[in-house]
Design a protein around this motif. Structure first.
Motif, PDB file in Angstrom:
ATOM      1  N   HIS A  90      42.531  45.879 -49.536  1.00  0.00           N
ATOM      2  CA  HIS A  90      42.579  46.941 -48.890  1.00  0.00           C
ATOM      3  C   HIS A  90      41.776  47.989 -48.356  1.00  0.00           C
ATOM      4  CE1 HIS A  90      46.326  45.196 -50.423  1.00  0.00           C
ATOM      5  NE2 HIS A  90      45.921  45.504 -51.764  1.00  0.00           N
ATOM      6  N   ILE A  91      40.486  47.561 -48.846  1.00  0.00           N
ATOM      7  CA  ILE A  91      39.414  48.796 -47.859  1.00  0.00           C
ATOM      8  C   ILE A  91      38.324  48.293 -47.591  1.00  0.00           C
ATOM      9  CG2 ILE A  91      40.096  50.503 -50.616  1.00  0.00           C
ATOM     10  CD1 ILE A  91      37.143  48.656 -51.581  1.00  0.00           C
ATOM     11  N   GLY A  92      37.357  48.882 -47.264  1.00  0.00           N
ATOM     12  CA  GLY A  92      36.356  48.816 -45.587  1.00  0.00           C
ATOM     13  C   GLY A  92      35.700  49.673 -45.669  1.00  0.00           C
ATOM     14  N   PRO A  93      34.628  49.253 -45.011  1.00  0.00           N
ATOM     15  CA  PRO A  93      33.440  50.491 -44.429  1.00  0.00           C
ATOM     16  C   PRO A  93      34.148  51.508 -43.703  1.00  0.00           C
ATOM     17  CG  PRO A  93      32.074  49.035 -44.209  1.00  0.00           C
ATOM     18  CD  PRO A  93      33.532  48.184 -45.147  1.00  0.00           C
ATOM     19  N   ASP A  94      34.934  50.915 -42.979  1.00  0.00           N
ATOM     20  CA  ASP A  94      35.922  51.536 -41.522  1.00  0.00           C
ATOM     21  C   ASP A  94      37.079  52.062 -41.918  1.00  0.00           C
ATOM     22  OD1 ASP A  94      33.468  51.486 -39.839  1.00  0.00           O
ATOM     23  OD2 ASP A  94      33.101  49.542 -39.536  1.00  0.00           O
ATOM     24  N   VAL A  95      37.900  51.291 -43.219  1.00  0.00           N
ATOM     25  CA  VAL A  95      38.940  51.609 -43.085  1.00  0.00           C
ATOM     26  C   VAL A  95      39.473  52.541 -44.599  1.00  0.00           C
ATOM     27  CG1 VAL A  95      40.758  49.960 -44.268  1.00  0.00           C
ATOM     28  CG2 VAL A  95      39.381  49.336 -43.153  1.00  0.00           C
ATOM     29  N   ASP A  96      38.798  52.005 -45.521  1.00  0.00           N
ATOM     30  CA  ASP A  96      38.890  53.228 -46.631  1.00  0.00           C
ATOM     31  C   ASP A  96      37.291  52.746 -47.702  1.00  0.00           C
ATOM     32  OD1 ASP A  96      39.852  54.200 -49.166  1.00  0.00           O
ATOM     33  OD2 ASP A  96      41.778  53.121 -49.251  1.00  0.00           O
ATOM     34  N   VAL A  97      36.993  54.162 -47.725  1.00  0.00           N
ATOM     35  CA  VAL A  97      35.781  53.882 -48.933  1.00  0.00           C
ATOM     36  C   VAL A  97      36.110  54.999 -50.064  1.00  0.00           C
ATOM     37  CG1 VAL A  97      32.735  54.529 -48.551  1.00  0.00           C
ATOM     38  CG2 VAL A  97      34.422  53.720 -46.852  1.00  0.00           C
ATOM     39  N   PRO A  98      36.383  54.102 -51.194  1.00  0.00           N
ATOM     40  CA  PRO A  98      37.080  54.969 -52.403  1.00  0.00           C
ATOM     41  C   PRO A  98      35.497  55.889 -53.495  1.00  0.00           C
ATOM     42  CG  PRO A  98      37.514  52.691 -52.417  1.00  0.00           C
ATOM     43  CD  PRO A  98      36.720  52.614 -51.548  1.00  0.00           C
ATOM     44  N   LYS A 158      41.260  68.514 -47.034  1.00  0.00           N
ATOM     45  CA  LYS A 158      39.324  68.874 -48.275  1.00  0.00           C
ATOM     46  C   LYS A 158      38.358  68.669 -46.714  1.00  0.00           C
ATOM     47  CE  LYS A 158      38.912  67.905 -52.702  1.00  0.00           C
ATOM     48  NZ  LYS A 158      38.511  67.650 -53.786  1.00  0.00           N
ATOM     49  N   ASN A 159      38.610  67.123 -47.135  1.00  0.00           N
ATOM     50  CA  ASN A 159      37.789  66.426 -45.998  1.00  0.00           C
ATOM     51  C   ASN A 159      38.115  66.988 -44.652  1.00  0.00           C
ATOM     52  OD1 ASN A 159      37.278  64.460 -48.008  1.00  0.00           O
ATOM     53  ND2 ASN A 159      38.898  62.692 -47.675  1.00  0.00           N
ATOM     54  N   GLY A 170      38.921  60.434 -43.753  1.00  0.00           N
ATOM     55  CA  GLY A 170      40.813  60.982 -43.895  1.00  0.00           C
ATOM     56  C   GLY A 170      40.910  60.503 -45.605  1.00  0.00           C
ATOM     57  N   GLY A 171      41.956  60.915 -45.516  1.00  0.00           N
ATOM     58  CA  GLY A 171      42.869  61.601 -46.981  1.00  0.00           C
ATOM     59  C   GLY A 171      43.084  60.335 -47.437  1.00  0.00           C
ATOM     60  N   GLY A 175      39.491  59.817 -39.900  1.00  0.00           N
ATOM     61  CA  GLY A 175      38.269  59.490 -40.471  1.00  0.00           C
ATOM     62  C   GLY A 175      39.270  58.669 -40.385  1.00  0.00           C
ATOM     63  N   PRO A 176      37.932  57.407 -42.079  1.00  0.00           N
ATOM     64  CA  PRO A 176      38.725  56.460 -42.608  1.00  0.00           C
ATOM     65  C   PRO A 176      39.246  56.809 -43.589  1.00  0.00           C
ATOM     66  CG  PRO A 176      36.194  55.885 -41.833  1.00  0.00           C
ATOM     67  CD  PRO A 176      36.904  57.020 -41.524  1.00  0.00           C
ATOM     68  N   TYR A 177      40.187  56.288 -44.234  1.00  0.00           N
ATOM     69  CA  TYR A 177      40.693  56.823 -45.763  1.00  0.00           C
ATOM     70  C   TYR A 177      39.391  57.075 -46.603  1.00  0.00           C
ATOM     71  CZ  TYR A 177      45.113  55.235 -43.933  1.00  0.00           C
ATOM     72  OH  TYR A 177      46.368  55.388 -43.390  1.00  0.00           O
TER      73      TYR A 177
END
Ligand code: NDP
Length: 445
Positions: free
Chosen positions: A153-161, A112-113, A121-122, A85-87
């Protein structure tokens, strides 16, 4: 795989990252046997591809303080693995943050994820900026400057901090505002948002509640329960506060809380009313835990120390990595502690873990017992995608189901010949197998 050789190689290539080495060593030591049952993994050099992050962003963050001076900090985002999944993983703002610490956290996050059953993803990110002692305006300007770069570098389908140490609702709100401004897009790009703009009910509570749900499941295997137990808690932040709240709800007695300056011990127990005071002190006034003894003088404050040498039945380390060493673990065992559930990430040193496991007490690593936070973050992502909000009861029920499911998986993969459950092994093997299978299916990418 020869775990020792893989680790030596990583140490040579990435020196000066002791926390990363420690996290990798703990995982490799427990998955080696299972890994070697699958020769196809080694043919694809799966282990190296799983240990080394997919990519790392590192950038300078410059912001103006209230006196008009320009300050510089470092910003990072480690995108470790997105096979399932996305980071996904928090952002930490603390003066101790460096790349090695974020690499350890991102590595742990991947397993964990995977355990949560949700498609995440992580990853992990952060900065050596410390919000401690800063005004709201300074925190806002820093968050905006940090997001100016991170947005790319992020996005709802890319990487969600999400949040982590030093990053709570206030910081997430400021970062979300800047992301929205820059992208002209209202999306579920961060979790831990305010309820008014896409946050999930129970997200603030989730890590602490989940830790205690996991503790309850462990105790149940021994026919025991939280009720009546004295509990040592470290930290006084998000995870510690809600762990204490759930302990109280289940009839347990929190005895201690701490911050990086020292800890308080309340011989009469921290009641609901006293916990409300701590929550206000920390969350509204951003005060220090030592102020507790001014309000409740029968409690004691010990500066520069950790709570592990007090007598109790259960320990919940909820502050930071390597806060519980071998000596402290021996004291806990000698004092009759029956269970240790980690709310923080990697709070116990390898020596401490050895002591717990040799004493055969119940011990769960953070990647299993603190997975509730990221789980409800995953549920926040689902609600954002649906453009719906679920009730607190719905979210809490899902959180409970996930924590009990993780517990079952740990028992499945971690039960040893004599019946002792090695939760470290169980969590690592269960988390690893799912990521490994996904990576195998996706080829060399
Ligand atoms: P907070 O910033 O809300 O609270 C952190 C607490 O730990 C504070 O009381 C802080 O004291 C203390 N602390 C921080 N660094 C140190 C240190 N070096 N020595 C002693 N005490 C320290 O963070 P969280 O509660 O969110 O996070 C706590 C732990 O839980 C971390 O390991 C985090 O990675 C982990 N975690 C958090 C999740 C979440 O959802 N928030 C999810 C899963 C894991 P002080 O105020 O003095 O800094």
């Amino acid at each position: 795989m020869d775990a020792k050789k893989v680790l030596e190689d990583l140490k040579r290539r990435f020196p000066n990252e002791p926390e990363y080495h420690q996290a990798v060593e703990e995982v490799l030591g427990t998955i080696e046997e299972e890994y070697n049952k699958h020769p196809e993994f080694d043919k694809m050099n799966l282990i190296e591809r799983l240990c080394i992050p997919d990519r790392i962003y590192q950038f300078r963050v410059t912001w103006m303080d209230d006196k008009g001076n320009y300050q510089t900090n470092m910003g990072y985002r480690v995108q470790h693995n997105n096979a399932i999944g996305p980071y996904k993983g928090g952002i930490r703002f603390h003066s101790s943050v460096n790349l090695g610490i974020l690499k350890f956290l991102a590595f742990e996050q991947t397993f964990k994820n995977s355990l949560t059953t949700l498609p995440m993803g992580g990853g992990k990110g952060g900065s050596d900026f410390s919000p401690r002692g800063k005004s709201n305006a300074e925190v806002m300007r820093f968050c905006q400057a940090f997001m100016l770069e991170l947005t790319r570098h992020i996005g709802p389908d890319v990487d969600v901090p999400a949040g982590d140490i030093g990053v709570g609702g206030r910081e997430v709100g400021y970062m979300f505002g800047m992301y929205k401004k820059l992208t002209r897009e209202f999306s579920g790009v961060l979790t831990g948002k305010g309820l008014e703009f896409g946050g999930s009910l129970i997200r603030p509570e989730a890590t602490g509640y989940g830790t205690v749900y996991f503790l309850r499941a462990m105790l149940k295997t021994k026919g025991d329960e939280v009720k009546g137990k004295k509990v040592l808690i470290s930290g006084a932040g998000n995870v510690a506060q809600y762990a204490a709240e759930k302990v109280l709800q289940l009839g347990g007695i929190p005895m201690t809380m701490s911050d990086s300056d020292g800890y308080i011990y309340d011989p009469d127990g921290i009641t609901r009313e006293k916990l409300d005071y701590i929550m206000e002190l920390k969350n509204v006034y951003r005060g220090r835990i030592k102020e507790y003894v001014e309000k409740y003088p029968t409690a004691k404050y010990t500066a520069g120390a950790k709570p592990w040498f007090e007598k109790a039945d259960i320990a919940l380390p909820c502050a930071t990595q390597n806060e519980l060493n071998e000596e402290a673990a021996k004291a806990l065992v000698a004092n009759g502690v029956i269970a240790v559930a980690e709310g923080a990430n990697m709070p116990s040193t390898p020596g401490a873990i050895r002591v717990f496991q040799e004493a055969k007490i119940l011990y769960s690593p953070g990647k299993a017992s603190n997975a509730g936070g990221v789980s409800v973050s995953g549920l926040e992502m689902s609600q954002n995608s649906e453009r719906l909000s679920w009730t607190a009861e719905e979210v809490d029920a899902k959180l409970l189901w996930i924590m009990e499911n993780i517990h079952e998986n740990c028992v499945k993969y971690g039960t040893e010949a004599d019946g002792y459950v090695n939760y470290v092994k169980g969590a690592n093997v269960a988390g690893f197998m799912k990521v490994a299978k996904a990576m195998m299916a996706q080829g060399i990418v």
